[in-house]
Motif scaffolding. Sequence first.
Motif, PDB file in Angstrom:
ATOM      1  N   LYS A   4      -1.093  21.969  -9.276  1.00  0.00           N
ATOM      2  CA  LYS A   4      -0.431  21.314  -8.139  1.00  0.00           C
ATOM      3  C   LYS A   4      -0.279  19.829  -8.454  1.00  0.00           C
ATOM      4  CE  LYS A   4      -0.087  24.749  -5.114  1.00  0.00           C
ATOM      5  NZ  LYS A   4       1.151  25.102  -4.386  1.00  0.00           N
ATOM      6  N   GLY A   5      -0.687  18.987  -7.533  1.00  0.00           N
ATOM      7  CA  GLY A   5      -0.696  17.549  -7.752  1.00  0.00           C
ATOM      8  C   GLY A   5       0.507  16.806  -7.217  1.00  0.00           C
ATOM      9  N   GLN A   6       1.559  17.524  -6.746  1.00  0.00           N
ATOM     10  CA  GLN A   6       2.682  16.783  -6.184  1.00  0.00           C
ATOM     11  C   GLN A   6       2.228  15.980  -4.971  1.00  0.00           C
ATOM     12  OE1 GLN A   6       2.327  20.149  -6.396  1.00  0.00           O
ATOM     13  NE2 GLN A   6       3.942  21.148  -5.216  1.00  0.00           N
ATOM     14  N   ARG A   7       2.885  14.859  -4.749  1.00  0.00           N
ATOM     15  CA  ARG A   7       2.401  13.893  -3.757  1.00  0.00           C
ATOM     16  C   ARG A   7       3.569  13.350  -2.931  1.00  0.00           C
ATOM     17  NH1 ARG A   7      -1.912   9.751  -3.595  1.00  0.00           N
ATOM     18  NH2 ARG A   7      -1.101   7.789  -2.797  1.00  0.00           N
ATOM     19  N   VAL A   8       3.445  13.400  -1.611  1.00  0.00           N
ATOM     20  CA  VAL A   8       4.385  12.751  -0.710  1.00  0.00           C
ATOM     21  C   VAL A   8       3.625  11.628  -0.012  1.00  0.00           C
ATOM     22  CG1 VAL A   8       5.900  13.016   1.290  1.00  0.00           C
ATOM     23  CG2 VAL A   8       5.679  14.892  -0.360  1.00  0.00           C
ATOM     24  N   SER A   9       4.210  10.445  -0.006  1.00  0.00           N
ATOM     25  CA  SER A   9       3.504   9.289   0.539  1.00  0.00           C
ATOM     26  C   SER A   9       4.471   8.358   1.252  1.00  0.00           C
ATOM     27  CB  SER A   9       2.773   8.532  -0.584  1.00  0.00           C
ATOM     28  OG  SER A   9       3.712   8.047  -1.536  1.00  0.00           O
ATOM     29  N   VAL A  10       3.890   7.415   1.981  1.00  0.00           N
ATOM     30  CA  VAL A  10       4.654   6.394   2.694  1.00  0.00           C
ATOM     31  C   VAL A  10       4.284   5.028   2.105  1.00  0.00           C
ATOM     32  CG1 VAL A  10       5.058   5.253   4.912  1.00  0.00           C
ATOM     33  CG2 VAL A  10       4.808   7.742   4.807  1.00  0.00           C
ATOM     34  N   PRO A  11       5.151   4.447   1.267  1.00  0.00           N
ATOM     35  CA  PRO A  11       4.873   3.114   0.729  1.00  0.00           C
ATOM     36  C   PRO A  11       5.307   2.026   1.712  1.00  0.00           C
ATOM     37  CG  PRO A  11       6.877   3.989  -0.252  1.00  0.00           C
ATOM     38  CD  PRO A  11       6.364   5.044   0.682  1.00  0.00           C
ATOM     39  N   VAL A  67       0.841  -1.191   0.000  1.00  0.00           N
ATOM     40  CA  VAL A  67       0.000   0.000   0.000  1.00  0.00           C
ATOM     41  C   VAL A  67       0.877   1.242   0.000  1.00  0.00           C
ATOM     42  CG1 VAL A  67      -1.947  -1.121   1.149  1.00  0.00           C
ATOM     43  CG2 VAL A  67      -0.163   0.001   2.520  1.00  0.00           C
ATOM     44  N   ASP A  68       0.281   2.349  -0.418  1.00  0.00           N
ATOM     45  CA  ASP A  68       0.979   3.624  -0.473  1.00  0.00           C
ATOM     46  C   ASP A  68       0.059   4.666   0.177  1.00  0.00           C
ATOM     47  OD1 ASP A  68       3.410   5.010  -1.887  1.00  0.00           O
ATOM     48  OD2 ASP A  68       1.703   6.308  -2.297  1.00  0.00           O
ATOM     49  N   MET A  69       0.496   5.227   1.316  1.00  0.00           N
ATOM     50  CA  MET A  69      -0.347   6.120   2.108  1.00  0.00           C
ATOM     51  C   MET A  69       0.043   7.577   1.857  1.00  0.00           C
ATOM     52  SD  MET A  69      -0.847   6.216   6.261  1.00  0.00           S
ATOM     53  CE  MET A  69       0.912   6.529   6.544  1.00  0.00           C
ATOM     54  N   PRO A  70      -0.850   8.397   1.283  1.00  0.00           N
ATOM     55  CA  PRO A  70      -0.520   9.810   1.063  1.00  0.00           C
ATOM     56  C   PRO A  70      -0.414  10.547   2.392  1.00  0.00           C
ATOM     57  CG  PRO A  70      -2.839   9.427   0.593  1.00  0.00           C
ATOM     58  CD  PRO A  70      -2.226   8.081   0.859  1.00  0.00           C
ATOM     59  N   THR A  71       0.590  11.422   2.496  1.00  0.00           N
ATOM     60  CA  THR A  71       0.783  12.182   3.736  1.00  0.00           C
ATOM     61  C   THR A  71       0.735  13.690   3.518  1.00  0.00           C
ATOM     62  OG1 THR A  71       3.201  12.082   3.479  1.00  0.00           O
ATOM     63  CG2 THR A  71       2.142  10.347   4.795  1.00  0.00           C
ATOM     64  N   SER A  72       1.120  14.177   2.351  1.00  0.00           N
ATOM     65  CA  SER A  72       1.065  15.614   2.084  1.00  0.00           C
ATOM     66  C   SER A  72       1.100  15.855   0.584  1.00  0.00           C
ATOM     67  CB  SER A  72       2.222  16.354   2.774  1.00  0.00           C
ATOM     68  OG  SER A  72       3.458  15.980   2.212  1.00  0.00           O
ATOM     69  N   GLY A  73       0.995  17.111   0.194  1.00  0.00           N
ATOM     70  CA  GLY A  73       0.892  17.473  -1.219  1.00  0.00           C
ATOM     71  C   GLY A  73      -0.552  17.735  -1.577  1.00  0.00           C
ATOM     72  N   ASP A  74      -0.817  18.822  -2.303  1.00  0.00           N
ATOM     73  CA  ASP A  74      -2.182  19.219  -2.646  1.00  0.00           C
ATOM     74  C   ASP A  74      -2.614  18.691  -4.001  1.00  0.00           C
ATOM     75  OD1 ASP A  74      -2.523  20.619  -0.304  1.00  0.00           O
ATOM     76  OD2 ASP A  74      -1.867  22.535  -1.155  1.00  0.00           O
ATOM     77  N   VAL A  75      -3.828  18.163  -4.063  1.00  0.00           N
ATOM     78  CA  VAL A  75      -4.440  17.831  -5.349  1.00  0.00           C
ATOM     79  C   VAL A  75      -4.792  19.125  -6.082  1.00  0.00           C
ATOM     80  CG1 VAL A  75      -6.428  16.740  -6.472  1.00  0.00           C
ATOM     81  CG2 VAL A  75      -5.310  15.622  -4.528  1.00  0.00           C
ATOM     82  N   HIS A  76      -5.259  20.131  -5.329  1.00  0.00           N
ATOM     83  CA  HIS A  76      -5.531  21.438  -5.928  1.00  0.00           C
ATOM     84  C   HIS A  76      -5.329  22.530  -4.885  1.00  0.00           C
ATOM     85  CE1 HIS A  76      -9.468  22.089  -3.974  1.00  0.00           C
ATOM     86  NE2 HIS A  76      -9.720  20.819  -4.213  1.00  0.00           N
TER      87      HIS A  76
END
Length: 262
Positions: free
Chosen positions: A246-253, A37-46
């Motif tokens: 925007k759309g950049q994504r920081v996540s925890v895989p 799984v990959d859990m999003p933690t920050s970064g805006d969709v818009h």
Amino acid sequence: MKSAAFIVLAAGLSASAGAQASGVEAGKWSFSAFGGVDMPTSGDVHSGATAPIPDLGPLNPALSGVSAELRIQSRSHDRIYDLADTYGLEMGYGLSDRAELFGQVRYSHASPGRVQVGGAFVPALDTELPVYGRFSAYKSYSAEFGYRHFFMEPGSARPFVAARIGASRTDAINASFDIPDASISIPDARFTKKTWSASGGLDVGVIVPVGKTFSFIAQAGVRYVDKLDGNDADIGPLGLGSINDKGQRVSVPMSVAARWDF
């Protein structure tokens, strides 16, 4: 973890022998299949924006001549999307018994998400009506290359750290916007284009030898995917053309993997 991750592990266990695997070695190749799984933690969709709408008539004929002001607020990945499924394959090449280079392909998928994105202030009513957005599935395909360093001696469970960098292709995202109290709906508005973005990450984990040529891997880390290209064809005329840059994504895989050395 998802069922596919356990299938990967079970396949490797069934193929393993009783002796311990030698693990990474200089000049030795490896093949891995992983799932998790990959859990999003920050970064805006818009991002947010305020846009005046002089006449709501084109959106709802019953409101012809009524003005409003759209007040859109920024919304992050973790508010819109839940955990993403992630699957992939990897090839590795040993530089020594402690270091290897690897190449990895990965697929991530998060289901569509719906959230209140802001409000529409209507001066004639002196009230703000809630605006909701439903965003289509997040689908990303990545190709990354990296370096992994192992600790402790071969032949036992060994922790490692890894760094990787590459590129990700994110499918186009559509968004449907609704103002239920005004019977206004904008379905399937084009929001972002299919985009190639820089991506990379850091991982920590452990490799556990199970058989002569098979090992089990568990790992987690942090991952970054750069911003997406906005598509203003549908939301631009509403004065919202700036919110989708925007759309950049920081996540925890987090994943488990089956690894074969040869």
